[in-house]
Design a protein around this motif. Structure first.
Motif, PDB file in Angstrom:
ATOM      1  N   ASP A  81      -4.878   2.343  -1.074  1.00  0.00           N
ATOM      2  CA  ASP A  81      -4.806   1.086  -1.810  1.00  0.00           C
ATOM      3  C   ASP A  81      -4.451   1.384  -3.264  1.00  0.00           C
ATOM      4  O   ASP A  81      -5.292   1.314  -4.159  1.00  0.00           O
ATOM      5  CB  ASP A  81      -6.129   0.329  -1.700  1.00  0.00           C
TER       6      ASP A  81
ATOM      7  N   LYS B 296      -0.769   1.189  -6.040  1.00  0.00           N
ATOM      8  CA  LYS B 296       0.488   0.470  -6.201  1.00  0.00           C
ATOM      9  C   LYS B 296       1.716   1.377  -6.132  1.00  0.00           C
ATOM     10  O   LYS B 296       2.812   0.899  -5.827  1.00  0.00           O
ATOM     11  CB  LYS B 296       0.468  -0.300  -7.507  1.00  0.00           C
TER      12      LYS B 296
ATOM     13  N   ILE C 178      -3.829   5.291   4.613  1.00  0.00           N
ATOM     14  CA  ILE C 178      -3.278   4.122   3.939  1.00  0.00           C
ATOM     15  C   ILE C 178      -4.093   3.988   2.668  1.00  0.00           C
ATOM     16  O   ILE C 178      -5.314   3.791   2.710  1.00  0.00           O
ATOM     17  CB  ILE C 178      -3.342   2.848   4.798  1.00  0.00           C
TER      18      ILE C 178
ATOM     19  N   ASN D 133       6.048   3.536   0.754  1.00  0.00           N
ATOM     20  CA  ASN D 133       5.480   2.230   0.447  1.00  0.00           C
ATOM     21  C   ASN D 133       5.374   1.476   1.760  1.00  0.00           C
ATOM     22  O   ASN D 133       6.265   1.554   2.607  1.00  0.00           O
ATOM     23  CB  ASN D 133       6.356   1.466  -0.539  1.00  0.00           C
TER      24      ASN D 133
ATOM     25  N   TYR E  44       0.874  -1.179   0.000  1.00  0.00           N
ATOM     26  CA  TYR E  44       0.000   0.000   0.000  1.00  0.00           C
ATOM     27  C   TYR E  44       0.910   1.227   0.000  1.00  0.00           C
ATOM     28  O   TYR E  44       2.130   1.097   0.049  1.00  0.00           O
ATOM     29  CB  TYR E  44      -0.833   0.050   1.289  1.00  0.00           C
TER      30      TYR E  44
ATOM     31  N   LYS F  52     -10.138   3.471  -2.584  1.00  0.00           N
ATOM     32  CA  LYS F  52      -8.728   3.857  -2.664  1.00  0.00           C
ATOM     33  C   LYS F  52      -8.147   4.165  -1.291  1.00  0.00           C
ATOM     34  O   LYS F  52      -6.955   3.984  -1.066  1.00  0.00           O
ATOM     35  CB  LYS F  52      -8.547   5.078  -3.579  1.00  0.00           C
TER      36      LYS F  52
ATOM     37  N   ILE G 294      -8.048   3.188   2.535  1.00  0.00           N
ATOM     38  CA  ILE G 294      -8.366   2.037   3.366  1.00  0.00           C
ATOM     39  C   ILE G 294      -8.420   2.417   4.841  1.00  0.00           C
ATOM     40  O   ILE G 294      -9.271   1.946   5.583  1.00  0.00           O
ATOM     41  CB  ILE G 294      -7.329   0.913   3.138  1.00  0.00           C
TER      42      ILE G 294
END
Length: 152
Positions: free
Chosen positions: A102, A104, A100, A130, A44, A81, A83
């Motif tokens: 979601d 990449k 946080i 990351n 995440y 998107k 979390i």
């Protein structure tokens, strides 16, 4: 006799270790839908919100920006998107809260937070990292809704 007990102990421990490494509750379809790796984890982006460089004395404008901040949080949650989000207690680093996300990549996270008026105004600044966490975090929100009596 010592060797016998040592051998029995090793056999017992190896059986115990093997039993822990298999999980009969594993749900491949759920793991795949949550993009979990073999450990039930995924990447995440963690965003740490902190006090920005822009100082605004107009309380009404601050209220409007933070209302937009909360609206943006809700919009990102609806899009699956965002979390986890929440404020931090007062601290010496001027950290204000976390997201946080979601997504990449950090670049994707930066694009999402541009839509937050408290951030785009400079009242809040953001550091991105990351973060490797449980792939089950998205389903936490379903439970959170069921235990939240009052929204902010």
């Amino acid at each position: 006799m010592k060797s016998f007990f040592l051998l029995c102990g090793i056999c017992f421990i190896s059986q115990f270790g093997y039993a822990q490494s298999t999980d009969n509750e594993y749900d491949k379809a759920l793991a795949d839908s949550l993009e979990a790796d073999q450990y039930g984890m995924k990447i995440y982006v963690l965003a740490i919100l902190k006090t920005g460089e822009t100082k605004i004395d107009d309380k009404e404008k601050v209220n409007v920006l933070f209302r937009g901040h909360m609206d943006n949080i809700n919009k990102l949650v609806e899009k699956n998107k965002l979390i986890v989000a929440g404020p931090m207690v007062e601290n010496e680093k001027n950290y204000r809260g976390i997201f946080i996300l979601d997504v990449k990549t950090i670049d994707e996270a930066k694009e999402l937070v541009k839509t937050d008026p408290a951030i785009s105004s400079g009242m809040l600044a953001v550091d991105f990292y990351n973060w490797y966490g449980s792939a089950a975090l998205p389903v936490y929100l379903e439970t959170a809704k069921k235990i939240t009596k009052e929204n902010h």
